[in-house]
Design a protein around this motif. Sequence first.
Motif, PDB file in Angstrom:
ATOM      1  N   LYS A  77     -17.185 -13.058 -10.356  1.00 54.24           N
ATOM      2  CA  LYS A  77     -17.753 -11.719  -9.890  1.00 54.24           C
ATOM      3  C   LYS A  77     -18.970 -11.870  -9.221  1.00 54.24           C
ATOM      4  O   LYS A  77     -19.898 -12.931  -9.781  1.00 54.24           O
ATOM      5  CB  LYS A  77     -17.813 -10.932 -10.910  1.00 54.24           C
ATOM      6  CG  LYS A  77     -18.407  -9.510 -10.846  1.00 54.24           C
ATOM      7  CD  LYS A  77     -18.404  -8.672 -12.426  1.00 54.24           C
ATOM      8  CE  LYS A  77     -17.335  -8.752 -13.038  1.00 54.24           C
ATOM      9  NZ  LYS A  77     -16.254  -7.725 -12.578  1.00 54.24           N
ATOM     10  N   ASP A  81     -15.314  -9.806  -5.882  1.00 50.97           N
ATOM     11  CA  ASP A  81     -15.220  -9.235  -6.901  1.00 50.97           C
ATOM     12  C   ASP A  81     -16.717  -8.560  -7.182  1.00 50.97           C
ATOM     13  O   ASP A  81     -17.537  -9.425  -7.523  1.00 50.97           O
ATOM     14  CB  ASP A  81     -14.541  -9.645  -8.041  1.00 50.97           C
ATOM     15  CG  ASP A  81     -14.270  -8.928  -9.287  1.00 50.97           C
ATOM     16  OD1 ASP A  81     -14.684  -7.712  -9.338  1.00 50.97           O
ATOM     17  OD2 ASP A  81     -14.122  -9.590 -10.446  1.00 50.97           O
ATOM     18  N   GLU A 105     -20.024  -6.568  -8.672  1.00 53.71           N
ATOM     19  CA  GLU A 105     -20.430  -5.843 -10.012  1.00 53.71           C
ATOM     20  C   GLU A 105     -21.916  -5.265  -9.295  1.00 53.71           C
ATOM     21  O   GLU A 105     -22.625  -6.039  -8.897  1.00 53.71           O
ATOM     22  CB  GLU A 105     -20.915  -6.730 -10.970  1.00 53.71           C
ATOM     23  CG  GLU A 105     -21.567  -6.123 -12.087  1.00 53.71           C
ATOM     24  CD  GLU A 105     -21.734  -6.955 -13.515  1.00 53.71           C
ATOM     25  OE1 GLU A 105     -22.132  -6.383 -14.549  1.00 53.71           O
ATOM     26  OE2 GLU A 105     -21.519  -8.456 -13.159  1.00 53.71           O
TER      27      GLU A 105
END
Length: 340
Positions: free
Chosen positions: A205, A285, A287
């Motif tokens: 992430k 990914d 965040e």
Amino acid sequence: MKVLITGAAGFVGFHTAVRLLEAGHEVVGADNFNDYYDVRLKEDRAAQLLDYDRFELARMHLEDLTAVQDLFARHTFDRVIHLAAQAGVRYSLKNPHAYIASNVAGFTNILEACRYQKTPHLIYASSSSVYGANAKMPFAEADPVNHPVSLYAATKKANELFAHTYSHLYGLPTTGLRFFTVYGPWGRPDMAYFSFTKKIMAGEKIQVFNHGQMRRDFTYIDDIVEGIVRLMDHVPQGDPSFDRLNPDPATSYAPYRVYNIGNNQPVELMHFIRTLESALGKKADIELLPMQDGDVVETFADISALQQAVGFKPYTTIEEGLSRFVAWYTKYYADQPAGV
């Protein structure tokens, strides 16, 4: 010419040294090889420079006055390009003393050495970070820079103030360059584009701050080096028309000048990430997180002064630049797919 490049094993210093060596200049490179990021990367840069017979490496700390004096006693430099610094905004929140030692004490030693050797031109790295809390866009050299939001930024503004003092007192010609988010091959692992690449390739992430609502004036390394090289022979002269009643912070009656050096085309951070994904052939990914302390929402360089002075014009698009970076990254870390 014989040129001293401090921070020669660093990102910008390495590329600048290669450019000057290829042009036939003699280069002395100073670096302390600290462990702020992967020392192996610095050693690999230095190893390439040592392949040139006109390159000499000096392993030293610039805050060591005796070491700096000894270096200047052994060499007479036609130009000094001071790129060594403790970099990074967030690290300055954890280790402020490293910034005072390198960016303030180290720079003072370089100024003193240039003063006594009567160096014809000192070019030094400042930073777009000096604009701090300013909201006016684009950032222009004539804007006041009195509200830094990190200690790193404060030390870079201090460099500009110290440089002007030496230009005023001793007639030392100084040129400061406010770099805007430099990226490219052989870059710094602590920079977002580098860490994003590592994590995307590893399937990890990535953290994107201010919920992705940020813009940066990403500037490709070759364009930065072109600006530095063009300025080497553009030695500042005092401006006889300098208005002391309405002083321009970027110019002076003394041989002093400060320039922005950027791409002049800010890129949305999410567009930057999508472009990186395309170059890697892999989705990120993401965040999304709030803003970090010491960071700014946007940077945008007004480069008209540098264009007028030396015809500077950046040519590298974000698509081309990231493609070149990814090609280098995958080759360099070929034996370590996760980029470790």
